[in-house]
Design a protein around this motif. Sequence first.
Motif, short mmCIF file in Angstrom:
data_model
loop_
_atom_site.label_atom_id
_atom_site.label_comp_id
_atom_site.label_asym_id
_atom_site.label_seq_id
_atom_site.Cartn_x
_atom_site.Cartn_y
_atom_site.Cartn_z
N GLN A 171 0.86 -1.19 0.00
CA GLN A 171 0.00 0.00 0.00
C GLN A 171 0.89 1.23 0.00
OE1 GLN A 171 -3.52 -0.42 1.04
NE2 GLN A 171 -3.10 -2.60 0.72
N ARG A 172 0.26 2.37 -0.28
CA ARG A 172 0.98 3.63 -0.09
C ARG A 172 1.28 3.83 1.39
NH1 ARG A 172 -2.26 8.02 -3.82
NH2 ARG A 172 -0.99 7.67 -5.68
N SER A 173 2.46 4.34 1.69
CA SER A 173 2.78 4.57 3.10
C SER A 173 2.34 5.98 3.52
CB SER A 173 4.27 4.36 3.37
OG SER A 173 4.97 5.58 3.31
N TRP A 229 3.90 8.50 4.15
CA TRP A 229 4.63 9.56 3.46
C TRP A 229 3.72 10.34 2.49
CZ3 TRP A 229 5.38 10.25 -1.82
CH2 TRP A 229 6.34 11.18 -2.20
N TYR A 230 2.82 9.60 1.82
CA TYR A 230 1.96 10.23 0.81
C TYR A 230 1.05 11.31 1.39
CZ TYR A 230 3.08 7.14 -3.10
OH TYR A 230 3.71 6.49 -4.13
N ARG A 231 0.80 11.20 2.70
CA ARG A 231 -0.02 12.24 3.32
C ARG A 231 0.65 13.61 3.22
NH1 ARG A 231 -4.03 10.60 7.08
NH2 ARG A 231 -3.92 12.65 8.00
N ALA A 278 -10.69 3.82 -1.46
CA ALA A 278 -11.08 5.22 -1.66
C ALA A 278 -10.31 5.79 -2.86
CB ALA A 278 -10.78 6.04 -0.41
N HIS A 279 -9.04 5.42 -2.95
CA HIS A 279 -8.21 5.90 -4.04
C HIS A 279 -8.72 5.38 -5.38
CE1 HIS A 279 -4.32 5.87 -6.45
NE2 HIS A 279 -4.56 7.14 -6.22
N GLU A 280 -9.09 4.11 -5.41
CA GLU A 280 -9.60 3.50 -6.64
C GLU A 280 -10.90 4.19 -7.09
OE1 GLU A 280 -7.67 1.52 -8.30
OE2 GLU A 280 -9.22 1.70 -9.85
N LEU A 309 -11.82 7.24 -6.40
CA LEU A 309 -11.48 8.58 -6.89
C LEU A 309 -10.88 8.49 -8.29
CD1 LEU A 309 -11.17 11.60 -6.38
CD2 LEU A 309 -9.02 11.14 -5.18
N ARG A 310 -9.96 7.56 -8.48
CA ARG A 310 -9.34 7.42 -9.80
C ARG A 310 -10.36 7.16 -10.90
NH1 ARG A 310 -3.82 6.36 -10.79
NH2 ARG A 310 -4.22 4.98 -12.55
N SER A 311 -11.37 6.34 -10.57
CA SER A 311 -12.34 6.01 -11.62
C SER A 311 -13.14 7.25 -12.03
CB SER A 311 -13.24 4.86 -11.18
OG SER A 311 -14.08 5.31 -10.14
N GLU A 331 -0.75 4.38 -11.52
CA GLU A 331 -0.17 4.96 -12.73
C GLU A 331 -0.56 6.41 -12.89
OE1 GLU A 331 0.89 3.52 -17.15
OE2 GLU A 331 -1.26 3.50 -16.72
N CYS A 332 0.40 7.18 -13.39
CA CYS A 332 0.19 8.61 -13.66
C CYS A 332 -1.06 8.81 -14.51
CB CYS A 332 1.39 9.15 -14.41
SG CYS A 332 1.17 10.84 -15.00
N LEU A 333 -1.95 9.65 -14.03
CA LEU A 333 -3.17 9.90 -14.78
C LEU A 333 -2.92 10.84 -15.96
CD1 LEU A 333 -5.66 10.24 -11.80
CD2 LEU A 333 -5.73 8.49 -13.58
C1 HEM Z 1 6.65 13.26 -18.15
C2 HEM Z 1 5.71 13.70 -17.34
C3 HEM Z 1 5.19 12.97 -16.12
C4 HEM Z 1 5.76 12.01 -15.34
C5 HEM Z 1 7.12 11.36 -15.50
C6 HEM Z 1 4.80 11.68 -14.30
C7 HEM Z 1 5.01 10.74 -13.30
C8 HEM Z 1 4.08 10.36 -12.34
C9 HEM Z 1 4.28 9.36 -11.33
C10 HEM Z 1 5.57 8.57 -11.10
C11 HEM Z 1 3.14 9.24 -10.63
C12 HEM Z 1 2.84 8.24 -9.53
C13 HEM Z 1 2.98 8.69 -8.15
C14 HEM Z 1 2.57 7.63 -7.18
O1 HEM Z 1 3.20 6.59 -7.03
O2 HEM Z 1 1.59 7.82 -6.54
C15 HEM Z 1 2.21 10.19 -11.17
C16 HEM Z 1 0.94 10.38 -10.70
C17 HEM Z 1 0.09 11.33 -11.20
N1 HEM Z 1 0.31 12.18 -12.27
FE1 HEM Z 1 1.95 12.24 -13.41
N2 HEM Z 1 3.69 12.44 -14.47
C18 HEM Z 1 3.88 13.25 -15.58
C19 HEM Z 1 2.99 14.16 -16.10
C20 HEM Z 1 1.74 14.40 -15.61
C21 HEM Z 1 0.80 15.32 -16.18
C22 HEM Z 1 1.03 16.17 -17.43
C23 HEM Z 1 -0.30 15.29 -15.38
C24 HEM Z 1 -1.58 16.06 -15.53
C25 HEM Z 1 -2.18 16.23 -16.66
C26 HEM Z 1 -0.07 14.31 -14.33
C27 HEM Z 1 -0.98 13.97 -13.34
C28 HEM Z 1 -0.79 12.98 -12.41
C29 HEM Z 1 -1.78 12.62 -11.41
C30 HEM Z 1 -3.14 13.25 -11.22
C31 HEM Z 1 -1.23 11.59 -10.64
C32 HEM Z 1 -1.87 10.88 -9.44
C33 HEM Z 1 -2.39 9.54 -9.80
C34 HEM Z 1 -2.95 8.81 -8.62
O3 HEM Z 1 -2.49 8.92 -7.50
O4 HEM Z 1 -3.91 8.06 -8.81
N3 HEM Z 1 1.18 13.79 -14.50
N4 HEM Z 1 2.80 10.86 -12.23
#
Ligand code: HEM
Length: 496
Positions: free
Chosen positions: A95-97, A99-101, A120-122, A124-126, A442-444
């Motif tokens: 899980q997230r630790s 730290w994320y807070r 809750a995170h899932e 929100l993500r959806s 994964e990054c949204l």
């Molecule tokens: C090259 C560009 C980017 C990289 C390398 C990147 C990388 C990441 C990484 C590693 C996470 C995961 C963090 C975790 O473990 O919780 C993340 C989450 C996220 N990123 Fe990106 N990001 C990039 C660009 C963007 C952009 C342009 C946006 C907005 C349009 C964005 C929005 C988000 C959001 C909203 C999350 C949270 C996802 C979640 O917790 O469910 N990112 N990103």
Amino acid sequence: MAALVGIATLAVYLVIDRVRGHSRLRHIPGPFWAGWTDIWMLSAQLSGRMCFLLAEANDKYGKVPGPIAKIAPGWVVCGDGDELRRIWGVRSAWQRSYWYRGLRFDPHKDNAFSTLDDQAHERLRSKLMPGYGGKDVDDLHDQIDKQVAGLVSLLETKYLSTDTEFRPVDLARKVQYFTLDVISALAFGKELGYLAADDDLHGYIKTTESTLPIMLATALVPWFLYTIQSPRLKWLIPNVRSIVGIGTVVGVAYDAVAERYGDEPLVKRDMLGSFVRHGLTKEEAEAETVVQIIAGSDTSATAIRSTLLFIITNPRVYRRLQAEIDEGVREGRISSPITDAEARELPYLQAVIREGLRMWPPATAVLPKVSNTDQVVCGVRIPAGTNVAWAPFSFLRSKKTFGDDAIVFRPERWLHVESDPARHRLMDQTVMMEFASGSRWECLGKTVAQIELNKTYVELLRRFDFSLVDPTKPWTSYNAAVFIQSDMNVVVTLRE
Ligand code: HEM
Ligand SMILES: *[C@@H]1O[C@H](CO)[C@@H](O)[C@H](O)[C@H]1NC(C)=O
């Protein structure tokens, strides 16, 4: 007397606590002080070189049986791609630790980053996914094109050098103006206007640059984090909105949110509109707009800057990429501006994009995961409750995955492995881990970021040539989870 007893008891408690913490991870090597105190980890965070120090710790201490090293009591760092992907897997025990807070921008409200609870995170993500994925957003590509044109026009009108005029430009800044305008345009249908103003509007960049390092250090000190987020101290801790700079931008975002709720809500087909449609409350929408701006601007700006830096300092790559672009333009395979689909068909461009991301991952926060049962990672026992951080600079420069010259920028490596699909897949998977691959975290913003990358280099290099003002000082780069970069001073000239 009572005070003395109190102090003595506390001291004994602290010593026992340290000894216990030390013995739990005694079997994992690491820097000496990391066994006893947080000082190694905190000073690494504050040094502006954390991501490199973590990779170095993996190299130095994590040889046998795998790249894993202790970095503080209760903390290890893992640099093994396969193991990290397993930890991130859908049904893993991790899980997230806590730290994320620390990634709460409002100390009392969660957002996508700071939500610890998996379910809750899932949920929100959806609700966020349709907006981020672009399906619910009209003209996603046109909106990005418009901002790319804004960047081109800014360089063209104000920063072209000629034989008689010298107009150096800090490309690091301009690129961030671009990414800020992209994300605001997509998020709430109106760009903040950084490119047009050619200015750090409201001092936002300056403020985030000074607050992010503190915020990220705070995240490493749980008792302090707990204290500042305590509801009882609400009166003491400033609200995000009141911090100059961030506050003004947050204000713009909150105003955009306010229009979408209430009796006569404004309905728009942008990301915010999608969030509203999928049932985000007003408070949630406020939190997520701040996330968009902060998560979506520094990261892609860093990708663009660092890849451009690697391109312009590698003549072979520079020539070959420009030749591919010129040929595409000549043969009518590249529109003006280039479409995402056309960019996909340029193999060298795609190799450059991946290699750029590989050399300089933009998001390097420790992103620790915990399990509430004992686990095995890289062949060693990880006691329940241990934070496992990642070290992207370890697996992205792995010789085993990328070859003996993994430390150099060589896009050709991606073309040469095309005959070996399994290898190509592993390399691709490894680079895409920068976006925290897997479905849980994964990054949204991955799609948005990739569209930006697919377009920006082409639109810049088809028109301009870039050279560093001082190749011995290419930029200033400070690592604080994201990179704080400036002074990438270049000379821009028009190509004939
Ligand atoms: C090259 C560009 C980017 C990289 C390398 C990147 C990388 C990441 C990484 C590693 C996470 C995961 C963090 C975790 O473990 O919780 C993340 C989450 C996220 N990123 Fe990106 N990001 C990039 C660009 C963007 C952009 C342009 C946006 C907005 C349009 C964005 C929005 C988000 C959001 C909203 C999350 C949270 C996802 C979640 O917790 O469910 N990112 N990103
Ligand atoms: C950008 O190019 C890559 C090719 O590597 C392609 O996979 C991707 O679909 C393109 N666009 C986006 C939004 O990812």
